[in-house]
Design an enzyme around this catalytic site. Structure first.
Site, PDB file in Angstrom:
ATOM      1  N   ASP A 176     -25.161 -17.155 -29.532  1.00 46.89           N
ATOM      2  CA  ASP A 176     -25.026 -17.119 -30.858  1.00 46.89           C
ATOM      3  C   ASP A 176     -25.227 -15.981 -31.671  1.00 46.89           C
ATOM      4  OD1 ASP A 176     -27.520 -17.484 -29.720  1.00 46.89           O
ATOM      5  OD2 ASP A 176     -28.374 -18.090 -31.989  1.00 46.89           O
ATOM      6  N   GLU A 177     -24.762 -15.684 -32.769  1.00 47.17           N
ATOM      7  CA  GLU A 177     -24.993 -14.708 -33.584  1.00 47.17           C
ATOM      8  C   GLU A 177     -25.185 -13.145 -33.064  1.00 47.17           C
ATOM      9  OE1 GLU A 177     -27.893 -16.932 -36.795  1.00 47.17           O
ATOM     10  OE2 GLU A 177     -28.845 -16.482 -34.934  1.00 47.17           O
TER      11      GLU A 177
HETATM   12  C1  ACM Z   1     -28.657 -20.875 -33.871  1.00 50.72           C
HETATM   13  O1  ACM Z   1     -29.301 -21.568 -34.700  1.00 50.72           O
HETATM   14  N1  ACM Z   1     -28.781 -19.535 -34.100  1.00 50.72           N
HETATM   15  C2  ACM Z   1     -27.980 -21.462 -32.648  1.00 50.72           C
END
Ligand code: ACM
Length: 360
Positions: A176-177
């Protein structure tokens, strides 16, 4: 008094009924994790996803890369005390969870959310310079160096050791991110990382973002923010676990006035956490590919187990019912009556739950 015998016919709607604890932003002791296991198992939660690494801390001993915990394990959000699990302690958690019918899913988040690793080993950075330990709460500023061979030696070592510590089938690669990793680098990196997970006999789980790298039908994508991205994962044959932030993120405040928690996905009172339908959330994903739901609890603002209990309970109980019970047998009205009565048990177990006005 004789009690007549009964036959109970019951089965869960979903095989995957999960809770996630972020032990990276703040560290939680083995005892804390066992307390969480004791509580969640009562509601037939059967997966505990441990978010073990992030920018603010590396929490699992890796024998071939000891500085990950010697350096990267020392920090936490707000300059609070860090910590890490030795491999023996982690095995103890896995064994304790197993006795409680729970499989631990370890997450090593990558290629972003890796500042703690980049602070521990300068050579993991593209410029060869160690990053400083980070105790803030920004996201999306770190990345492993996709071009370096050493990065994949690191990954191989970490995944091999972590795979040997878990009896479950899955390793969660995060994904993620990764805002400072180019799309091309991200996809290349995750293609290699997925191959390493397979090499060590495990399957890949990841946040929905990983779908862009190309995933297999053995992968689990975890939906958290973007239904279209999660749907692209499902189109590749992956199974989907639902953790939509507005209803399942346990670190969202109950109301604007809640002292701890975040609000980026909104506020989540106990009725909103319960009143949604996992079967229809992702319009273009066949229900056969939805294997369950998971309640993540990120710990930027949760500094101790009391805070964890306050944010998790009672919302997690509602999520557990969504995971177990079919839509036609659920109703908020019936659940609320049962939850009101259930407070007695929470009090006996000294659970520091949020006494929502809805429970009065
Ligand atoms: C997330 O909340 N960055 C998966």
């Amino acid at each position: 008094m004789a009690v007549p015998g009964v036959t109970i016919q019951d089965a869960p709607q979903y095989a995957y009924r999960g809770a996630m604890l972020d032990v990276a932003r703040h560290f939680f002791s083995v005892q804390d994790v066992k307390r969480y296991i004791d509580l969640i198992t009562s509601y037939k939660v059967n997966k505990l996803h441990l978010h073990l690494t992030d920018d603010q801390g590396w929490r699992i001993e890796i024998k071939s890369w000891p500085k990950l915990t010697e350096i990267g394990g020392t920090s936490a959000v707000g300059g609070d005390q860090g910590g890490f699990y030795t491999q023996a302690q982690f095995r103890d958690i896995v064994a304790y969870a197993k006795v409680h019918h729970i499989t631990v899913i370890p997450e090593i988040d990558m290629p972003g959310h890796t500042n703690a690793a980049l602070a521990s080993y300068p050579e993991l950075n593209c410029d060869g310079e160690a990053r400083s330990l980070y105790t803030g709460t920004r996201v999306g500023f770190s990345t492993l160096c996709v071009d370096k061979e050493l990065t994949y030696k690191f990954l191989d070592d970490v995944i091999r050791e972590v795979a040997s510590l878990t009896d479950g089938d899955y390793i969660h690669l995060g994904g993620d991110e990764s805002h400072v990793t180019s799309k091309e680098d991200y996809n290349l990196f995750l293609t290699k990382a997925q191959a390493i997970v397979k090499k060590y006999g495990k399957n890949v789980m990841g946040w929905e973002d990983i779908q862009s790298a190309g995933i297999s039908d053995e992968t689990i994508v975890q939906h958290w923010t973007n239904p279209e991205i999660a749907t692209l994962g499902a189109k590749q044959g992956a199974s989907v676990v639902l953790s939509p932030a507005p209803t399942t993120y346990l670190d969202m405040k109950y109301t604007k006035g809640t002292k701890i928690g975040l609000t980026w996905a909104g506020v989540t009172p106990i009725d909103s956490a319960y009143i949604w339908n996992p079967q229809t959330l992702l319009k273009n994903v066949p229900t056969s590919q939805i294997i369950g739901i998971e309640s993540p609890l990120w710990s930027e603002t949760a500094v101790d187990i009391d805070a964890i209990e306050y944010l998790a309970f009672p919302r997690l109980i509602g999520h557990a019912e969504l995971g177990w019970t079919q839509e036609q047998n659920r109703s908020w009205k019936s659940y609320l009556i049962r939850l009101k009565n259930h407070q007695k048990r929470l009090k006996i177990r000294k659970v520091n739950y949020y006494p929502s006005p809805l429970l009065e």
